[in-house]
Design an enzyme around this catalytic site. Structure first.
Site, PDB file in Angstrom:
ATOM      1  N   CYS A 298       0.847  -1.236   0.029  1.00 36.14           N
ATOM      2  CA  CYS A 298      -0.045   0.000  -0.015  1.00 36.14           C
ATOM      3  C   CYS A 298       0.807   1.113   0.019  1.00 36.14           C
ATOM      4  CB  CYS A 298      -0.931   0.067   1.272  1.00 36.14           C
ATOM      5  SG  CYS A 298      -0.396  -0.800   2.737  1.00 36.14           S
ATOM      6  N   ARG A 327       7.409 -10.650   5.395  1.00 40.67           N
ATOM      7  CA  ARG A 327       7.018 -10.404   6.883  1.00 40.67           C
ATOM      8  C   ARG A 327       7.834 -11.481   7.411  1.00 40.67           C
ATOM      9  NH1 ARG A 327       0.629  -9.576   6.201  1.00 40.67           N
ATOM     10  NH2 ARG A 327       0.912  -8.107   4.446  1.00 40.67           N
ATOM     11  N   GLN A 345       1.267 -11.088  -3.375  1.00 42.68           N
ATOM     12  CA  GLN A 345      -0.127 -10.788  -3.055  1.00 42.68           C
ATOM     13  C   GLN A 345      -1.041 -10.065  -4.324  1.00 42.68           C
ATOM     14  OE1 GLN A 345      -0.403  -8.326   0.251  1.00 42.68           O
ATOM     15  NE2 GLN A 345      -2.081  -9.653   1.446  1.00 42.68           N
ATOM     16  N   ASP A 347      -2.671  -7.861  -4.998  1.00 45.14           N
ATOM     17  CA  ASP A 347      -3.226  -6.520  -4.242  1.00 45.14           C
ATOM     18  C   ASP A 347      -3.626  -5.282  -5.028  1.00 45.14           C
ATOM     19  OD1 ASP A 347      -3.266  -5.495  -1.728  1.00 45.14           O
ATOM     20  OD2 ASP A 347      -1.210  -5.464  -1.508  1.00 45.14           O
ATOM     21  N   HIS A 349      -5.450  -1.049  -4.796  1.00 41.92           N
ATOM     22  CA  HIS A 349      -5.849  -0.018  -3.898  1.00 41.92           C
ATOM     23  C   HIS A 349      -6.874   0.776  -4.777  1.00 41.92           C
ATOM     24  CE1 HIS A 349      -2.531  -1.590  -1.840  1.00 41.92           C
ATOM     25  NE2 HIS A 349      -3.296  -1.082  -0.827  1.00 41.92           N
ATOM     26  N   HIS A 479      -8.260  -1.029   0.316  1.00 39.57           N
ATOM     27  CA  HIS A 479      -7.345  -1.993   0.060  1.00 39.57           C
ATOM     28  C   HIS A 479      -8.109  -3.400  -0.096  1.00 39.57           C
ATOM     29  CE1 HIS A 479      -3.907  -0.043   2.559  1.00 39.57           C
ATOM     30  NE2 HIS A 479      -5.145   0.851   2.913  1.00 39.57           N
TER      31      HIS A 479
END
Length: 614
Positions: A298, A327, A345, A347, A349, A479
């Site tokens: 993000c 992570r 991911q 992902d 936004h 998100h």
């Protein structure tokens, strides 16, 4: 029959009582046994024990037989309240060092200090100066209870396995053995759970991932950092192709951002102050600047938004990326592909005006639902994670923004018509979130995707747009990650399909089996034909192998079945002479003799529609 849940208080009491009966049986058979803790768990119970020379799987049969005898005797569970010092003396008399340790902790700290590991709140009530003992037969245990009245009421049970367990979960402590058992109200429920466990083993993504050569791990590279093998990489590519096609239809623009950034970016986003323990350590360069490998996409996407001023005419702006993130998960939490330290991911936004947020969230929910329908995932619901408004120190302290964000999400969930529930205190630090919970073929529930409404980023990154009034206004950030990560979603799909992927997703789609070496030229020509066709797979053309080994035809066919390949094409004299193919399907069996063109028509439709034709 579906096994009952532990939320049934009577069942929980039976399971905890069953653990005591097992301990009684162990003490009868092994009089010098030392006991740790023995709580009820989701489908039964366990007890941590130390037995001289150790227990083996064969010992489970003896213990279980003794438990049956104890149950038939209907021995009562007797409760006694004593002072802590008297309890310590009693455990010294019984030579139970682990119980003594717990009691001394209770005396000195007012708690057994074991609750986080067992889920057991305490062995006592409000008064730590007294504790309760429960006795059944010769076994005496400090325990808060309650228990069933007598051993005849412990339900149906089955001992299942033995595992290692460090005392109080600390590897510096002595290793005990954890004896597990199932416990349900009826024998039918136990049998049902045994069947579920066996099916769980059959579908385990770690086992199938190894057998089907999908992924691997290397200690030289590091724990939790998967290596995608060629077969697994095909699945990744097909999932990414699906996502990119779907997102294009939904109006997303694709971006690519670095997996590395300066520490100041994550300070600005809030990940360092709120999330630092989950980040890999920083890299300090010669210029004195610190860089982190990214835990989230993000902040990078916000920089894309900020690359130039934005107008209301551009909103909603939807940007998407399959982005790699890292992570530092605890080693004990790592579970194959299901929980890793590095993952890619799905992902995106969405930057929108406040009055667009609900409609955008509804589109995101529809995308989830469409994906799940495609994969045959029937059991799913949404969980709205809310902040604990009494403890805003854990979150961004802005009650008004929290209230608005929750209202938007709740209204969207209601309008979607999909099932949902609410959970207080589980929100992300920067806003409420919706987790999509899906249930596997064996009843295991997964949080497969997280979607959030973020009002913190708006302020931290000064995300603005120029409105029709000529003024700057804050944007809302959504998100969303419908397919989660390649790693987690692939792990789910492996177990969902038991490794037998649909044709469009299968790593190897076709195995050509020549009856004899004289048929190989025809097989190679057929392979070239299938691979050259414009079948819209992620690998451009049908994925084909020829089994040219010296094995017998039936063994070649069996080998393809073990590898769960959807189509086996058998080529013999008749097929070569007629220019046809004898087709066998993994699930449908013998499909008869067809022409190459007819087969290609069928395969093309299966790829385009992303479903197997029956």
């Amino acid at each position: 029959m579906e096994a009952k849940d532990l939320s049934n208080n009577n069942l929980e009491m039976m399971r905890h009582s069953c653990a005591h009966v097992m301990a009684t049986a162990i003490l009868k058979l092994y009089p010098t046994a030392k006991f740790g803790v023995g709580p009820a768990i989701k489908n039964g119970f366990y007890y941590d024990v130390l037995v001289e020379d150790g227990l083996t799987e064969r010992d489970l049969v003896r213990i279980e037989k003794e438990m049956v005898r104890i149950k038939k005797r209907t021995q009562p569970f007797i409760c006694e309240t004593v002072e802590v010092e008297a309890a310590i003396s009693k455990m010294r008399e019984l030579e139970q060092p682990f119980k003594i340790e717990l009691l001394e902790l209770l005396r000195d700290k007012g708690t057994t200090a074991i609750s986080k590991e067992t889920g057991d709140e305490s062995v006592v009530g409000d008064d730590a100066s007294e504790i309760t003992f429960y006795r059944v037969g010769d076994f005496v245990d400090l325990c808060r209870g309650p228990h069933v009245n007598d051993t005849g009421k412990i339900g149906a049970f089955k001992l299942t396995r033995i595992a290692g367990a460090y005392w109080r979960g600390n590897s510096d402590n002595q290793q005990l053995q954890r004896v597990y058992g199932l416990c349900y109200e009826t024998t039918e429920d136990v049998k049902s759970e045994i069947t579920r466990i066996e099916e769980q083993k059959r579908r385990d993504h770690r086992t199938l991932g190894r057998e089907l050569e999908l992924f691997s791990f290397s200690q030289e590279i590091g724990s939790g950092l998967p290596l995608w093998l060629p077969n697994g990489t095909v699945i990744r590519r097909e999932l990414q192709k699906l996502a990119e096609e779907t997102e294009h239809a939904y109006g997303y623009k694709r971006v690519v951002t670095p997996t590395l950034a300066k520490a100041t970016l994550y300070e600005q986003s809030g990940h360092l102050p709120y999330y630092k323990e989950d980040l890999y350590p920083p890299m300090t360069l010669e210029d004195g600047l610190e860089y982190y490998i990214r835990p989230m996409n993000c902040p990078h996407h916000h920089q894309v938004y900020l690359s130039r001023p934005r107008s209301f005419r551009e909103l909603p702006l939807r940007i998407a990326e399959y982005g790699d993130v890292y992570r530092y998960e605890a080693h004990g939490a790592l579970t194959g592909l299901m929980r890793t330290r590095g993952f890619c991911q799905n992902d995106a936004h969405i930057y929108c005006q406040m009055d667009e947020a609900k409609a955008e969230f509804l589109r995101v929910m529809r995308m989830h639902s469409d994906y799940y329908s495609l994969f045959g995932i029937e059991k799913f619901y949404m969980r709205l994670s809310l902040p604990d408004m009494e403890r805003l120190d854990k979150y961004v302290d802005d009650a008004e923004s929290w209230t608005k964000a929750v209202e938007v999400l709740r209204e969207a969930m209601i309008e979607s018509g999909l099932d949902y529930e609410e959970a207080e205190g589980e929100a992300a630090f920067y806003g409420p979130k919706i987790d999509f919970m899906i249930t596997s073929a064996i009843g295991t529930e997964y949080a497969i995707s997280t979607n959030q409404l973020d009002f913190l980023a708006t302020e931290r990154f000064a995300l603005r747009y120029r409105g029709s009034d000529g003024e700057d206004h804050p944007v809302y950030v959504i998100h969303r990650s419908p397919l989660g990560s390649h790693e987690r979603f692939t792990a789910f799909l492996i177990e969902h399909y038991a490794g037998a992927f649909p044709f469009w997703l299968a790593p190897m789609q076709v195995m050509i089996v020549p009856v004899a070496d004289r048929h190989l030229d025809f097989c190679h020509e057929l392979r070239r034909t299938l691979e050259a066709q414009e079948v819209p797979t992620a690998t451009q053309g049908v994925r084909v192998e020829i089994d040219d080994s010296n094995e017998r035809m039936q063994k070649k066919i069996r080998s393809a079945e073990v590898r769960k390949i959807p189509y086996v094409l058998v080529i013999g004299d008749k097929e070569v002479e007629a220019g046809t193919i004898a087709v066998r399907h993994r699930d449908l069996g013998d499909l008869g003799v067809v022409t190459p063109q007819d087969l290609l028509t069928r395969m093309t439709a299966e790829v385009k529609e992303r479903r197997d034709l029956s």
